[in-house]
Design a protein around this motif. Structure first.
Motif, mmCIF file in Angstrom:
data_model
loop_
_atom_site.group_PDB
_atom_site.id
_atom_site.type_symbol
_atom_site.label_atom_id
_atom_site.label_comp_id
_atom_site.label_asym_id
_atom_site.label_seq_id
_atom_site.Cartn_x
_atom_site.Cartn_y
_atom_site.Cartn_z
ATOM 1 N N PRO A 251 0.840 -1.205 0.000
ATOM 2 C CA PRO A 251 0.000 0.000 0.000
ATOM 3 C C PRO A 251 0.878 1.260 0.000
ATOM 4 N N PRO A 252 0.367 2.375 -0.528
ATOM 5 C CA PRO A 252 1.200 3.579 -0.652
ATOM 6 C C PRO A 252 1.665 4.145 0.686
ATOM 7 N N PHE A 253 0.801 4.058 1.701
ATOM 8 C CA PHE A 253 1.153 4.647 3.002
ATOM 9 C C PHE A 253 1.332 3.524 4.005
ATOM 10 N N LYS A 254 2.553 3.289 4.382
ATOM 11 C CA LYS A 254 2.823 2.204 5.319
ATOM 12 C C LYS A 254 4.013 2.596 6.173
ATOM 13 N N ALA A 255 3.845 2.475 7.480
ATOM 14 C CA ALA A 255 4.937 2.835 8.380
ATOM 15 C C ALA A 255 4.955 1.851 9.538
ATOM 16 N N ALA A 256 5.899 2.050 10.459
ATOM 17 C CA ALA A 256 6.099 1.107 11.560
ATOM 18 C C ALA A 256 4.904 1.050 12.505
ATOM 19 N N ASN A 257 4.181 2.167 12.637
ATOM 20 C CA ASN A 257 3.013 2.146 13.510
ATOM 21 C C ASN A 257 1.897 3.011 12.930
ATOM 22 N N TYR A 259 0.391 5.703 14.052
ATOM 23 C CA TYR A 259 0.610 7.153 14.103
ATOM 24 C C TYR A 259 1.448 7.623 12.916
ATOM 25 N N GLN A 260 2.541 6.916 12.646
ATOM 26 C CA GLN A 260 3.411 7.314 11.531
ATOM 27 C C GLN A 260 2.719 7.123 10.180
ATOM 28 N N THR A 261 1.886 6.088 10.098
ATOM 29 C CA THR A 261 1.111 5.898 8.871
ATOM 30 C C THR A 261 0.171 7.096 8.666
ATOM 31 N N PHE A 262 -0.511 7.500 9.728
ATOM 32 C CA PHE A 262 -1.427 8.662 9.644
ATOM 33 C C PHE A 262 -0.676 9.921 9.232
ATOM 34 N N GLN A 263 0.534 10.111 9.769
ATOM 35 C CA GLN A 263 1.335 11.281 9.404
ATOM 36 C C GLN A 263 1.627 11.287 7.906
ATOM 37 N N LYS A 264 1.984 10.125 7.391
ATOM 38 C CA LYS A 264 2.257 10.030 5.946
ATOM 39 C C LYS A 264 1.012 10.371 5.136
ATOM 40 N N ILE A 265 -0.129 9.877 5.581
ATOM 41 C CA ILE A 265 -1.377 10.110 4.840
ATOM 42 C C ILE A 265 -1.703 11.603 4.802
ATOM 43 N N VAL A 266 -1.711 12.258 5.953
ATOM 44 C CA VAL A 266 -2.123 13.680 5.966
ATOM 45 C C VAL A 266 -1.120 14.587 5.258
ATOM 46 N N HIS A 267 0.122 14.094 5.072
ATOM 47 C CA HIS A 267 1.099 14.881 4.312
ATOM 48 C C HIS A 267 1.271 14.372 2.884
ATOM 49 N N LEU A 268 0.434 13.465 2.483
ATOM 50 C CA LEU A 268 0.467 12.856 1.144
ATOM 51 C C LEU A 268 1.879 12.388 0.791
ATOM 52 N N GLU A 269 2.480 11.662 1.734
ATOM 53 C CA GLU A 269 3.869 11.254 1.602
ATOM 54 C C GLU A 269 3.937 9.819 1.084
ATOM 55 N N TYR A 270 4.064 9.671 -0.230
ATOM 56 C CA TYR A 270 4.207 8.334 -0.802
ATOM 57 C C TYR A 270 4.976 8.448 -2.108
ATOM 58 N N GLU A 271 5.536 7.341 -2.554
ATOM 59 C CA GLU A 271 6.291 7.351 -3.805
ATOM 60 C C GLU A 271 5.927 6.168 -4.683
ATOM 61 N N PHE A 272 5.916 6.404 -5.972
ATOM 62 C CA PHE A 272 5.683 5.305 -6.904
ATOM 63 C C PHE A 272 6.984 4.541 -7.113
ATOM 64 N N PRO A 273 6.913 3.215 -7.109
ATOM 65 C CA PRO A 273 8.142 2.474 -7.388
ATOM 66 C C PRO A 273 8.529 2.617 -8.867
#
Ligand code: ATP
Length: 325
Positions: A251-257, A259-273
């Motif tokens: 999935p585009p937004f995935k982190a260790a926990n 909270y960090q996943t939510f942070q990535k989502i609200v900042h639209l922080e993802y990259e295409f491989p």
């Protein structure tokens, strides 16, 4: 009575008595009408078993829910939502159908379509990624089912590859409506007096359950995190995450926990491989848009170049599924 059984499916059996005046007797299905077989899976509050109707020999999946456990964990509301939404969405090939519900002293029983293939996630894990053709087909089937539920006023709120099951034709069946939202039926336009469907003026915005997080961290929409409100567009955010995941294996937004996943989502922080197909990238970029009012709507998605060649509606469900490779 905690377990309302209104609207549940019943079997009508016509019988003629001796005077040949016809009477209709309504016979409700029960545990005794089924042969229970293998366990298909376990949830937090349920066990799903394969079962066969003793009379028709038709196979089903029966979800068995433990009443005491559900009451203790305060999940009665979610069980009722699941049943009510499935009853509203009774007739789409891409949604698990609820045929009967009944109960005994200990358990509630939901008799459902059997999805012999199991979860789409299982196939994705085995193959690691889907090619464009398979992503197009499965993406189209998911979207067609979502379009139907939205047209019936239901927001799923927890779309993800675990909640997409596959039947014996390798066609999808969306499941898990326990956290769905049923939108209030739209009011007719003033002065008109007809029940003409005007659509939902609020775009399905629901703020009635502020502060209660619903869904799965990786697929949750930014508006749910910032505004505590989910709408139809929130399902399309999740759809964008699914298309991304099918093609890239994660999935585009995935982190260790969470909270960090939510942070990535609200900042639209993802990259295409590297190697992500450009046309699919364009579609995903129009879905993973922070402002839900600026996100692509279903009609735009359907006419996007990525879905070129797809025949929407009935034909999509008569089509042979592409071989997963
Ligand atoms: P939880 O309640 O913890 O969120 P869940 O929603 O997966 O879990 P269930 O709906 O009880 O819980 O499903 C349990 C398992 O049974 C799932 O893993 C699913 O793969 C399988 N399953 C559910 N419904 C069907 C079905 N109609 N056909 C085949 N398998 C099913």
């Amino acid at each position: 009575d905690e377990w309302k059984d209104r609207g549940s499916a019943v079997v009508a059996r016509k019988e003629a008595d001796r005077d040949s005046s016809p009477t209709t007797r309504v016979v409700k299905k029960g545990v005794k009408d089924f042969n229970f077989g293998r366990t298909l899976g376990e949830g937090s509050y349920s066990t799903v078993l394969a079962a066969t109707d003793r009379t028709t020999l038709k196979e089903y999946a029966i979800k068995v829910l433990d009443k005491r456990h559900i009451i203790k964990e305060k999940k009665v509301k979610y069980v009722n939502i699941e049943k009510d939404t499935l009853n509203i969405l009774g007739d789409h090939p891409g949604i698990v159908r609820l045929y009967y519900t009944f109960q005994d002293e200990r358990s509630l029983y939901f008799v459902l379509d059997l999805a012999t293939g199991g979860e789409l996630l299982g196939f994705l894990k085995r193959l690691s990624t889907f090619d464009e053709e398979c992503t197009r087909f499965y993406g189209a089937q998911i979207l067609d089912a979502v379009a139907y539920m939205h047209s019936r006023g239901v927001i799923h709120r927890d779309l993800k590859p675990e909640n997409v099951l596959l039947d014996d034709k390798m066609h999808i069946k969306i499941t898990d409506f326990g956290t769905a939202k049923i939108l209030a039926p739209p009011k007719p336009p003033p002065g008109d007096g007809s029940d003409y469907y005007q659509g939902d003026p609020m775009g399905g915005i629901d703020d009635t359950r502020a502060n209660s997080f619903v869904g799965t961290a990786e697929y949750v929409s930014p508006e749910l995190l910032t505004e505590k409100a989910a709408c139809k567009a929130s399902d399309l955010w999740a759809f964008g995450c699914i298309v991304f995941q099918l093609l890239s294996g994660r999935p585009p937004f995935k982190a260790a926990n969470e909270y960090q996943t939510f942070q990535k989502i609200v900042h639209l922080e993802y990259e295409f491989p590297k190697g992500f197909p450009p046309v699919a990238r364009d579609l995903v970029e129009r879905l993973l848009v922070l402002d839900p009012t600026k996100r692509f709507t279903i009609d735009y998605i359907k006419s996007h170049k990525f879905f070129e060649g797809i025949e929407w509606g009935r034909k999509l469900w008569q089509q042979k599924a592409p071989r997963l490779k």
